[in-house]
Design an enzyme around this catalytic site. Structure first.
Site, PDB file in Angstrom:
ATOM      1  N   GLU A   1      -6.170   4.701   8.135  1.00  0.00           N
ATOM      2  CA  GLU A   1      -6.296   6.014   7.948  1.00  0.00           C
ATOM      3  C   GLU A   1      -7.170   6.731   7.474  1.00  0.00           C
ATOM      4  OE1 GLU A   1      -2.444   5.294   5.756  1.00  0.00           O
ATOM      5  OE2 GLU A   1      -1.390   4.907   7.701  1.00  0.00           O
TER       6      GLU A   1
ATOM      7  N   HIS B   1      -9.323   1.017   5.279  1.00  0.00           N
ATOM      8  CA  HIS B   1      -7.962   1.162   5.981  1.00  0.00           C
ATOM      9  C   HIS B   1      -8.056   2.098   7.327  1.00  0.00           C
ATOM     10  CE1 HIS B   1      -3.645   2.373   6.697  1.00  0.00           C
ATOM     11  NE2 HIS B   1      -3.453   1.267   5.897  1.00  0.00           N
TER      12      HIS B   1
ATOM     13  N   SER C   1       3.943  -2.358  10.085  1.00  0.00           N
ATOM     14  CA  SER C   1       5.381  -2.564  10.265  1.00  0.00           C
ATOM     15  C   SER C   1       5.997  -3.875   9.963  1.00  0.00           C
ATOM     16  CB  SER C   1       5.677  -2.175  11.666  1.00  0.00           C
ATOM     17  OG  SER C   1       5.238  -0.846  11.816  1.00  0.00           O
TER      18      SER C   1
ATOM     19  N   GLY D   1       2.765   1.884  10.505  1.00  0.00           N
ATOM     20  CA  GLY D   1       3.730   2.810  10.423  1.00  0.00           C
ATOM     21  C   GLY D   1       4.655   3.260  11.643  1.00  0.00           C
TER      22      GLY D   1
ATOM     23  N   ASN E   1       0.766  -1.088   0.008  1.00  0.00           N
ATOM     24  CA  ASN E   1       0.036   0.001  -0.041  1.00  0.00           C
ATOM     25  C   ASN E   1       0.995   1.189  -0.109  1.00  0.00           C
ATOM     26  OD1 ASN E   1      -1.782   2.045   0.538  1.00  0.00           O
ATOM     27  ND2 ASN E   1      -2.224   1.522   2.632  1.00  0.00           N
TER      28      ASN E   1
ATOM     29  N   GLU F   1      -5.415  -5.105  10.758  1.00  0.00           N
ATOM     30  CA  GLU F   1      -3.883  -4.364  11.027  1.00  0.00           C
ATOM     31  C   GLU F   1      -4.158  -3.562  12.110  1.00  0.00           C
ATOM     32  OE1 GLU F   1      -2.289  -3.272   6.924  1.00  0.00           O
ATOM     33  OE2 GLU F   1      -3.731  -1.686   7.365  1.00  0.00           O
TER      34      GLU F   1
ATOM     35  N   LYS G   1       0.313   4.406  -0.347  1.00  0.00           N
ATOM     36  CA  LYS G   1      -0.264   5.514   0.440  1.00  0.00           C
ATOM     37  C   LYS G   1      -0.118   6.909  -0.356  1.00  0.00           C
ATOM     38  CE  LYS G   1       0.236   3.138   4.801  1.00  0.00           C
ATOM     39  NZ  LYS G   1       0.473   3.342   6.292  1.00  0.00           N
TER      40      LYS G   1
HETATM   41  C1  PEP Z   1      -0.552  -0.041   6.152  1.00  0.00           C
HETATM   42  O1  PEP Z   1      -0.329   0.928   5.392  1.00  0.00           O
HETATM   43  O2  PEP Z   1      -1.396  -0.767   6.056  1.00  0.00           O
HETATM   44  C2  PEP Z   1       0.626  -0.658   6.824  1.00  0.00           C
HETATM   45  C3  PEP Z   1       0.495  -1.785   7.631  1.00  0.00           C
HETATM   46  O3  PEP Z   1       1.800   0.309   7.007  1.00  0.00           O
HETATM   47  P1  PEP Z   1       3.430  -0.006   7.651  1.00  0.00           P
HETATM   48  O4  PEP Z   1       3.618  -1.304   6.733  1.00  0.00           O
HETATM   49  O5  PEP Z   1       4.047   1.170   7.112  1.00  0.00           O
HETATM   50  O6  PEP Z   1       2.931  -0.125   9.082  1.00  0.00           O
END
Ligand code: PEP
Length: 250
Positions: free
Chosen positions: A96, A94, A212, A172, A9, A166, A11
């Site tokens: 975010e 998601h 992460s 992040g 992803n 998630e 973003k």
């Molecule tokens: C994500 O954006 O879905 C995500 C898991 O980000 P990151 O791997 O940077 O934690």
């Protein structure tokens, strides 16, 4: 055996030059793997990325879509527009989108139905916040989210849905859930799918972990019985880090 599915992803990253360079580095390297792969660039790079992935096994995803097919929604992108570009999958729910755009599971449910109506696939994201985890409510949260998001969705349609667990506190932040903690919630989600549909549907459901994921932790996560892949943010922006994640089993 469920096929492992690794998705990147991007973003708010990816000018056309960046997108083309990354995809050109990924496609030859992924050619011989039996796993499934996807990149989700920003809307502006979808067309160019789709062109570059023609004839390859790399799927192309959008990061969101409107809950309407057309109408007065300045700045939004509809499912028919994404379909026209050849987009294969839409990421929905998601954290975010939930955190910065106020998306609810009801809205996510509307979007899932619209994407399925147009024959595209969905990666549906859920997961608890740090406060919810610390209050011992992680399982309760993902059960509620999954039930609301899947309301009115048929068992046949589940074939087109991947779930991405998630935990919000791991996205992040560099903090990863331990493989055991992640697997525990994956089991809760799988059990919820079983209760809503059937054992066969639960056994077939691909549940990705996101938060992460890095080359250093991917093997341990993927070794867990209920973790079927990864949704990767930061580490998906460079071939140097995304390829070792995609090819963790080579
Ligand atoms: C994500 O954006 O879905 C995500 C898991 O980000 P990151 O791997 O940077 O934690």
């Amino acid at each position: 055996m469920r096929q492992k599915f690794i998705a990147g992803n991007w973003k708010l990253w990816g000018t056309l030059d960046q997108a083309k360079a990354l995809v050109s580095a990924l496609t030859p390297a992924l050619k011989s793997s039996k796993n499934r792969f996807l990149v989700a660039p920003p809307y502006t790079a979808l067309s160019a990325v789709k062109e570059l992935t023609k004839g390859t096994s790399l799927l192309v995803g959008a990061q969101d879509c409107s809950n309407l097919e057309t109408g007065a929604r300045t700045g939004e992108i509809s499912v028919p527009m994404l379909k026209e570009l050849g987009v294969d999958v839409v990421i929905l729910g998601h954290s975010e989108r939930r955190q910065f755009h106020g998306e609810t599971d009801k809205l996510v449910n509307e979007k899932i139905k619209l994407v399925l109506k147009h024959g595209l696939e969905v990666i549906y994201c859920n997961g608890e916040t740090l406060a919810e985890r610390e209050a011992g409510k992680a399982a309760e949260v993902v059960i509620r989210q999954t039930k609301e998001a899947f309301a009115g969705i048929s068992e046949a349609d589940l074939k087109k849905i991947t779930i991405a667990y998630e935990p919000v506190w791991a996205i992040g932040t560099g903090k990863t859930a331990t493989p055991q903690d992640a697997n525990e919630i994956h089991q809760v989600i799988r059990q919820t799918v079983k209760e809503l549909y059937s054992k066969a549907a639960a056994d077939a459901m691909i549940i990705q972990y996101g938060g992460s994921v890095k080359p250093e932790n991917v093997k341990d996560l993927m070794a867990m019985p209920d973790i079927d892949g990864a949704l990767v943010g930061g580490a998906s922006l460079k071939a140097d880090t995304f390829l070792p994640i995609c090819l963790f089993d080579q």
